[in-house]
Motif scaffolding. Structure first.
Motif, PDB file in Angstrom:
ATOM      1  N   ASP A  50      61.840  25.601  34.286  1.00  0.00           N
ATOM      2  CA  ASP A  50      61.005  26.660  34.813  1.00  0.00           C
ATOM      3  C   ASP A  50      59.599  26.131  35.063  1.00  0.00           C
ATOM      4  O   ASP A  50      59.011  26.330  36.141  1.00  0.00           O
ATOM      5  N   ASP A  51      59.083  25.424  34.085  1.00  0.00           N
ATOM      6  CA  ASP A  51      57.721  24.904  34.210  1.00  0.00           C
ATOM      7  C   ASP A  51      57.608  23.951  35.386  1.00  0.00           C
ATOM      8  O   ASP A  51      56.670  24.058  36.192  1.00  0.00           O
ATOM      9  N   SER A  52      58.574  23.099  35.546  1.00  0.00           N
ATOM     10  CA  SER A  52      58.508  22.120  36.646  1.00  0.00           C
ATOM     11  C   SER A  52      58.606  22.829  37.973  1.00  0.00           C
ATOM     12  O   SER A  52      57.946  22.409  38.953  1.00  0.00           O
ATOM     13  N   GLU A  53      59.337  23.911  38.037  1.00  0.00           N
ATOM     14  CA  GLU A  53      59.424  24.690  39.263  1.00  0.00           C
ATOM     15  C   GLU A  53      58.060  25.220  39.619  1.00  0.00           C
ATOM     16  O   GLU A  53      57.638  25.207  40.790  1.00  0.00           O
ATOM     17  N   TRP A  54      57.392  25.793  38.645  1.00  0.00           N
ATOM     18  CA  TRP A  54      56.065  26.327  38.870  1.00  0.00           C
ATOM     19  C   TRP A  54      55.126  25.243  39.361  1.00  0.00           C
ATOM     20  O   TRP A  54      54.319  25.462  40.275  1.00  0.00           O
ATOM     21  N   GLU A  75      46.908  23.542  34.528  1.00  0.00           N
ATOM     22  CA  GLU A  75      47.438  24.354  33.412  1.00  0.00           C
ATOM     23  C   GLU A  75      48.917  24.165  33.235  1.00  0.00           C
ATOM     24  O   GLU A  75      49.436  23.946  32.161  1.00  0.00           O
ATOM     25  N   ARG A  76      49.606  24.245  34.339  1.00  0.00           N
ATOM     26  CA  ARG A  76      51.068  24.205  34.284  1.00  0.00           C
ATOM     27  C   ARG A  76      51.570  22.843  33.851  1.00  0.00           C
ATOM     28  O   ARG A  76      52.545  22.744  33.104  1.00  0.00           O
ATOM     29  N   GLN A  77      50.906  21.837  34.247  1.00  0.00           N
ATOM     30  CA  GLN A  77      51.328  20.520  33.821  1.00  0.00           C
ATOM     31  C   GLN A  77      51.150  20.347  32.334  1.00  0.00           C
ATOM     32  O   GLN A  77      51.991  19.776  31.648  1.00  0.00           O
ATOM     33  N   THR A  78      50.047  20.876  31.768  1.00  0.00           N
ATOM     34  CA  THR A  78      49.797  20.804  30.332  1.00  0.00           C
ATOM     35  C   THR A  78      50.895  21.549  29.577  1.00  0.00           C
ATOM     36  O   THR A  78      51.458  21.046  28.598  1.00  0.00           O
ATOM     37  N   ALA A  79      51.230  22.760  30.060  1.00  0.00           N
ATOM     38  CA  ALA A  79      52.278  23.559  29.414  1.00  0.00           C
ATOM     39  C   ALA A  79      53.600  22.837  29.385  1.00  0.00           C
ATOM     40  O   ALA A  79      54.308  22.819  28.392  1.00  0.00           O
ATOM     41  N   ALA A 102      55.861  21.726  26.024  1.00  0.00           N
ATOM     42  CA  ALA A 102      57.253  22.198  25.894  1.00  0.00           C
ATOM     43  C   ALA A 102      58.178  21.045  25.564  1.00  0.00           C
ATOM     44  O   ALA A 102      59.079  21.187  24.751  1.00  0.00           O
ATOM     45  N   PHE A 103      58.018  19.932  26.163  1.00  0.00           N
ATOM     46  CA  PHE A 103      58.788  18.742  25.857  1.00  0.00           C
ATOM     47  C   PHE A 103      58.702  18.409  24.418  1.00  0.00           C
ATOM     48  O   PHE A 103      59.680  18.117  23.762  1.00  0.00           O
ATOM     49  N   LYS A 104      57.500  18.429  23.878  1.00  0.00           N
ATOM     50  CA  LYS A 104      57.289  18.095  22.475  1.00  0.00           C
ATOM     51  C   LYS A 104      58.046  19.041  21.558  1.00  0.00           C
ATOM     52  O   LYS A 104      58.779  18.613  20.673  1.00  0.00           O
TER      53      LYS A 104
END
Lengths: 275, 1146
Positions: B37-41, B164-168, B172-174
């Motif tokens: 989801d995050d990567s989509e954003w 922002e989205r890249q940081t999130a 999440a990976f962690k």
């Protein structure tokens, strides 16, 4: 039974009036003393304490009245009662009745019919039953109902048999009835020519012409006015030279019709219409 | 956790482990999804930025194109470029607005850009701006820059979003990594715990198995013990069952022994119970025959054992102990056991058991166990037996009690009935007593009245007595005073009659004789009066002397024989065989009486008659009035019997009264003062006796003087001389006021000789023999008897002699004429009542016919005479009763006549044997009654009676029908209609016939006169209509029929309901029914119901007739189908109007 019931003469008048107006039976010329005693007797038997209650019952319960009527009227009767009377009947009257082609006899106040049965036996023995019609009347329908059946208690037969023999009967008395456990059934052929019908001597009229009228121990319950009226009725109902039989304690003495009757058998109270 | 079992624990942990693994999986999966989801954003943001950059480029293109157009308006490429760039820009903007729809601030910027773009396009489209000038360039630059700055702003926003989205995404990976590692570790932990738990459980189970195998051994041991107990218990139970199966001691004992022997190895057994101080054997098994039935309680093995409380075992059985025997051999028992049976320590019985082998412990213990039960059962049985005994006693008593109760109940019922009856009887007695008391009171009252009347009478009687005495004294004196002058008259008359000087004419002498004779008569009368008054006044004394019967008889014979001879009468004097020679009385008085009686007898006895005087001795009769006689031992009867005319019964007493004779007329015929018998009576009374008379008219009389028969005691007084005054021979009849009869006619033969004493005839006084003859026949034809006289004198004589019912008198007569005869007749009180009819040849009577009933010319036709005759006979006194008998039986008349005589009825009978003759007689004569004998054929009776009815017309002649056979009610009704009385031949029919005749002929004085029918005008409504009268009262039927027939209605009758129904069937035209109620066979109610059941008769008017006047009777009639109702006695007017009403309705 020792309770004393007080009834005033006016109350008796009231009772008489109620009965007359509601049921048509007229007791006003019945012997007052006797009537009062009978009313008391009825009240005791029905456990009625005062006259008001009695009046209430009479007014509201026709079935009570039927009982009252049955209890009120004195029904003392037995077969061949006063055997000497029947002996006289057998010897003096019946042979004379034989000279009528059709014999008509009226038993006024026949109660439960025992005397009618006796008469039928006399007639049968004289060979006259076939041509005789007996009109047996009573005030009380219940009595007539009983009489029609021709049933009597077995215990009474002993006395009746004795009476029969004393009255001059020579047949086997038991041949006139069939005995059951505690009652006897009168031979029904004896009652073939008997007509039981209600007739009130107080109010009703002449209904036929008779050669013999038996009215035994009925007049004593009436006062003199009524006695005279009833005797006149009998006189009118008799053929000339017809016979009238009264109870042993009754007489025509001092009655209006006395001069128009001859005494046939003083001791049996059998009279004969003069003309 | 301890409460959970090992398996549950393992399961729980296993479930927990799996759950944890699932959770770890889910977490991991969710982490991956978040990363995607995050990567989509992030990609989305890159696209946006890309589009924004494109838009800026396109805007630049547009700006350039515009500038080119302005600079070089001819360059068409610029316009083309602009349009392309514009279109692309709008597409970019659209894509942007789609991408940024989720971001409000960006959308706002985008719409501002769009707006500004539109403003720039409008600016470019304006013509003034087509000119390339500074203003335009500036304006244009401003507008473009503004759009650019907006785009820049948007780009910068998107850049920041990207960061922002890249940081999130990185964080999440962690998280995902950490989660996966943690889950792995946890799974390892759970697996370890599970393995541990299972291991622990296994070790525990192994230990338990070891324990179990140890316990199993214990259980098998227990089982063995239980089996033993079971045997015991089964035994006990079986024995208990056997105990329960019965409660009778014998069967109980038997079954106990049998059960024991079958369960325990025993060869012999006996069961005893305690009875008093003995043990009595109730049942046994294998015992020798000689074993006694009873044992004493205190002795022997059994006795010893009985004392102990426990089981008594004997192992060493003694030598002499009885042996167990069988078909194969005998042996001593190995062991004998006694079991005492006790309840609450009390010995109830014993059980003796014997076996070859010793008893096992189990057996003993069984015995011990059951001993108690057996004891209890035994006890129960004993008790029950006692109870049964008691029960049967109680039941017996109960039955007795029940019987007694039944008896008591019956008695009670009977008593109740009797009490009822007694009460009723008592009431009746009381009423009777009251009635008697009333009658007595009335009697007393009347008695008092009678007593006072009697007293008044007594006073009157005394007064009368006094008066009578005064009268008698007066008479006695008077008589005496009269006699004195009379004597001179007599003497002088006698002198004159003697005519001694001879100076009197014959006529004068005759006159003097008459004076003398009359004077003599008068003297006799005065003497009699004197005698009577003397006696009545008590002035006559009686002398007691010896009277010889023979003297009296002789005296009388002497005195009367001459007279007897003269009159041609046989006179006898008789002394009865038993009569006394002599007796004590007064001879003079006796003779005076007898003389008187005898002279009477001679007076009334015709020539050729007999007179007898006798003296007899009789027994006293109770009927004597005088106590002297009725109390006397014997009575003398001096009787005088004649064969004279006799005295009617009703006159017999009268003749003893002074101046009375049987018939007033007797005086004239026979003379006499009428005092004789009165004197006799008084004299007899004086002598202490009385006179009686017996007499039959026509046959004679017997007068008897009864005297007490007293023997003469002695001559106390010398007998008085026979100085009695002889009664003179008959004096001439006195006061004859009309000529004596001299001649008797014999020209016309009449009926005077056949006239019976009770009959009366009709007298004809007529000098013309031919006409007299005619009249006689006519009278005879009317059934009367005729007496014919041919002169007035003769007629008058006959009138007195025969007292006829009527007289037919002619005027022109020889001697005294008819008028004179009539005068005589009417002036004589005895004859004046006889109706007289004058028959004359003269057309008109010359004088008024006073006293005559009627007058007829001799030339008159027979009709007139008939009428006359009817009138005459109508007035005829009703003494002579005539009865017409119609019978084919000849002997009937004789019987009837005999009967009538027996009864003393004076009835004249006429007998006919055909109806024709009867009708004929009826038409010509009057009868008082008709007797019709039906003979053997009853059928004719009705016709005969109808014929008689026709013949008698309107006259009312009671008709009696005498019949020999039975008759049906319907026929009786028909016969009754045409006769008054029907007599059925029977034993006492004769009595009844006579009674009825007597009633009709003598007792009914006023025959009921039917009210004269008023002139009835038949109404149309009634005329000819048919009415059915149903009544069994014949009187009623007749009166109704008569009434309705007067109205010309057609009447049919029926005697009861059944007949009525039949009659209605036969007469469909019946218009109305009069229905009596009280009838035999079928009464009125039922008959009406039957009539109404017939549809045809539904509307037929029925009027009920009833004697009943009680309330409800009317309703009953109407209910049964009556149209209307009328009470007896029936008022004819009311009935007629009712009939009118009902007939007019139809």
């Amino acid at each position: 039974m020792n309770e004393w019931i007080e009834i005033q003469p006016e109350q008796i008048d009231d009772i008489v009036q109620i009965i007359r107006e509601q049921y048509g039976y007229d007791f006003s010329d019945y012997s007052r003393a006797s009537f009062t005693r009978r009313v008391k007797h009825c009240m005791q038997a029905a456990h009625i304490k005062n006259v008001t209650d009695l009046q209430h019952h009479l007014v509201n319960e026709p079935s009570f009245f039927n009982w009252f009527l049955q209890t009120l009227t004195v029904n003392v009767t037995e077969m061949f009662r006063d055997p000497l009377f029947y002996k006289a009947l057998r010897e003096t009257v019946i042979p004379r009745l034989a000279s009528y082609p059709i014999i008509k006899i009226w038993h006024a106040g026949c109660a439960t019919g025992e005397e009618v049965f006796s008469m039928a036996i006399l007639l049968k023995e004289a060979g006259l039953l076939e041509r005789t019609r007996i009109y047996a009347t009573d005030l009380n329908p219940a009595n007539l109902e009983k009489a029609r059946k021709g049933i009597m208690p077995l215990s009474a037969m002993k006395e009746y048999t004795a009476n029969y023999i004393r009255s001059g009967g020579v047949e086997e008395f038991s041949s006139y009835y069939e005995a059951h456990r505690d009652y006897v059934q009168l031979d029904s052929s004896l009652l073939k020519n008997v007509l039981f019908s209600q007739h009130n001597l107080v109010t009703d009229q002449v209904f036929n012409e008779f050669q013999l009228i038996c009215c035994r121990n009925v007049l004593i319950y009436f006062n003199k006015i009524l006695q005279n009226r009833v005797l006149q009725l009998f006189y009118d109902s008799l053929v000339p030279l017809g016979y009238l039989a009264l109870g042993m304690k009754e007489s025509l003495l001092f009655m209006d019709v006395r001069p128009r009757f001859d005494s046939i058998k003083d001791e049996a109270k059998i009279f004969r219409r003069k003309n | 956790m301890t409460s959970l079992s090992a398996r549950s624990r393992v399961n729980l942990i296993f479930v927990l482990g799996v759950t944890l693994l699932v959770m770890v999986g889910v977490v991991t999966y969710r982490t991956f999804l978040k990363q995607a989801d995050d990567s989509e954003w992030v990609t989305h943001t890159y696209q946006t930025i890309n589009h924004l950059e494109n838009s800026r480029n396109l805007l630049q293109k547009m700006h350039v194109a515009q500038r080119d157009r302005r600079v070089n308006p001819s360059n068409t490429h610029s316009v083309q470029d602009f349009t392309i760039a514009h279109k692309q820009l709008e597409a970019q903007l659209k894509t942007l607005s789609r991408l940024m729809s989720d971001n409000a601030s960006q959308t706002l910027y985008l719409s501002r850009i769009d707006e500004k773009l539109q403003g720039a396009i409008r600016f470019w489209s304006l013509p003034e701006n087509a000119i390339h000038n500074l203003k335009t360039i500036n304006e244009e630059s401003n507008r473009i820059n503004s759009i650019r700055s907006d785009i820049d702003k948007m780009v910068s926003i998107e850049d920041s979003l990207l960061k922002e989205r890249q940081t999130a995404q990185a964080s999440a990976f962690k998280v995902a990594g950490v989660t996966i590692v943690g889950a792995m570790l946890f799974a390892i932990l759970i697996t370890s715990v599970l393995i541990y738990l299972i291991y622990k459980e296994l070790t525990q189970r192994q230990a338990a198995q070891k324990e179990l195998s140890i316990k199993l051994d214990d259980v098998s041991k227990l089982n063995h013990e239980a089996a033993q107990k079971n045997w015991l218990l089964t035994g006990v139970s079986k024995i208990n069952d056997s105990l329960q199966s019965t409660h009778q001691i014998e069967t109980l004992a038997q079954s106990v022994i049998q059960q024991l022997s079958s369960y325990v190895q025993i060869q012999a057994a006996a069961f005893y119970i305690v009875q008093g101080d003995e043990l009595v054997r109730q049942a046994s098994l294998g015992l020798p025959d000689h074993a006694p039935q009873t044992y004493p309680l205190e002795a022997g093995l059994l006795g010893n054992a009985a004392k102990s409380k426990r089981i008594h075992r004997i192992t060493n059985v003694p030598e002499h102990f009885w042996q167990l025997t069988s078909g194969l051999g005998a042996s001593r028992p190995g062991e004998v056991v006694f079991v005492p049976l006790r309840v609450d320590g009390q010995l109830k019985g014993m059980l003796e058991l014997a076996s070859f082998q010793p008893f096992s412990e189990a057996s003993i213990s069984l015995l011990e166990t059951v001993a108690n039960n057996i004891s209890v059962a035994l006890d129960a049985s004993l008790t029950q037996e006692a109870n049964n005994l008691l029960l049967s006693q109680v039941q017996e008593q109960k039955k007795v009690l029940e019987d007694q109760q039944n008896y008591l109940r019956e008695t009670n019922e009977e008593l109740t009935r009797q009490t009822e009856a007694l009460q009723a009887s008592e009431e009746e007695m009381r009423v009777q007593e009251e009635e008697l008391r009333q009658v007595n009171a009335e009697l007393e009252e009347r008695n008092e009245a009678m007593e006072s009347a009697r007293q008044a009478l007594a006073a009157k009687a005394r007064e009368l007595e006094m008066t009578s005495k005064y009268k008698s004294e007066f008479l006695a004196n008077m008589s005496h005073e009269l006699r004195t002058p009379l004597n001179s008259v007599l003497i002088l008359a006698r002198l004159l009659a003697d005519n001694k000087p001879g100076n009197l004419t014959e006529k004068q002498v005759e006159h003097a004789r008459v004076i003398f004779k009359s004077g003599n008569d008068l003297l006799t009368l005065i003497n009699d009066v004197l005698d009577l008054s003397k006696i009545e006044a008590g002035k006559v004394e009686v002398i007691q002397e010896e009277v010889h019967s023979a003297h009296v008889l002789r005296n009388m014979q002497e005195l009367f024989s001459a007279l007897a001879e003269e009159k041609g009468i046989t006179f006898q004097t008789i002394r009865g065989e038993v009569a006394l020679q002599s007796f004590s009385s007064d001879q003079q008085r006796i003779e005076q009486i007898v003389k008187n009686l005898l002279s009477n007898a001679f007076k009334f006895t015709p020539q050729g008659g007999t007179i007898r005087f006798s003296i007899d001795l009789i027994r006293p009769r109770p009927s004597f009035f005088s106590s002297n006689l009725s109390e006397a031992r014997e009575v003398l009867a001096l009787s005088v019997q004649d064969s004279g005319i006799g005295i009617p019964a009703d006159k017999q007493q009268l003749i003893f009264e002074a101046f009375q004779q049987a018939d007033g007329s007797t005086n004239r015929k026979y003379g006499g003062t009428g005092l004789g018998l009165s004197i006799c009576k008084e004299l007899a009374h004086l002598l202490g006796g009385e006179i009686r008379v017996e007499s039959t008219v026509g046959k004679g009389s017997k007068f008897t003087l009864y005297l007490p028969a007293l023997t003469y005691a002695g001559a106390s007084q010398p007998p008085a001389g026979p100085a009695s005054k002889e009664s003179k021979p008959e004096a001439a009849p006195s006061a004859v006021s009309f000529p004596e009869h001299r001649t008797t006619q014999d020209l016309v033969h009449d009926d005077r000789d056949s006239l019976q004493p009770h009959e009366t005839g009709i007298l004809i006084i007529e000098d013309d023999a031919v006409f007299a003859h005619l009249l006689r026949d006519y009278i005879r034809s009317k059934g009367y008897k005729a007496i014919v006289s041919m002169s007035g004198e003769e007629g008058l004589y006959y009138a007195r002699k025969y007292a006829p019912a009527a007289i037919l008198l002619d005027i022109k007569l020889p001697g005294i004429n008819g008028w004179e005869v009539l005068k005589y007749l009417k002036s004589d009180p005895l004859l004046q009542s006889i109706p007289v009819h004058i028959i004359t040849a003269q057309d008109k009577p010359q004088e008024t016919i006073e006293g005559a009933e009627s007058y007829t010319s001799k030339t008159a036709a027979q009709d007139t005479l008939d009428e006359v005759f009817t009138q005459l006979t109508a007035q005829q006194p009703s003494d002579d009763k005539k009865l017409l008998i119609l019978s084919e039986n000849q002997s009937l008349e004789k019987s009837v006549i005999k009967w009538l005589e027996e009864r003393g009825l004076q009835i004249h009978t006429q007998f006919v044997d055909t109806i024709e003759e009867a009708s004929n007689r009826l038409m010509n004569q009057d009868f008082h009654s008709i007797l019709v004998d039906s003979g053997d054929s009853a059928d004719h009776s009705l016709q005969n009676l109808q014929a008689i009815q026709v013949a008698r017309g309107t006259r009312r002649i009671p008709t009696i029908l005498f019949m020999n056979q039975d008759v049906l009610p319907a026929d009786e009704a028909k016969l009754k209609k045409v006769s008054d009385v029907i007599i059925r031949n029977s034993q006492l029919a004769k009595d009844r016939l006579l009674d009825e005749l007597e009633l009709f002929l003598f007792k009914i004085e006023n025959p009921p006169v039917l009210p004269k029918a008023q002139a009835i005008i038949p109404e149309k409504a009634l005329k000819g209509r048919k009415v059915l009268v149903v009544d069994d009262d014949m009187r009623n039927v007749f009166s109704l029929s008569t009434l309705l027939e007067e109205h010309e209605m057609h009447i049919i009758t029926a005697g009861d309901g059944r007949e009525a129904l039949e009659s209605l069937e036969d007469n469909p035209d019946t218009a109305l029914v009069l229905m009596d109620i009280m009838m035999p066979e079928m009464d009125g109610y039922e008959a009406m119901r039957h009539i109404r059941a017939n549809q045809r008769l539904e509307k037929l008017p029925i009027i009920a007739l009833t004697a009943k006047a009680m309330q409800g009777d009317r309703e009953k009639c109407i209910e049964a189908g009556a149209s209307d109702y009328i009470t007896k006695p029936i008022d004819s007017k009311q009935l007629l109007s009712l009939i009118r009403v009902w007939l007019s309705q139809g």
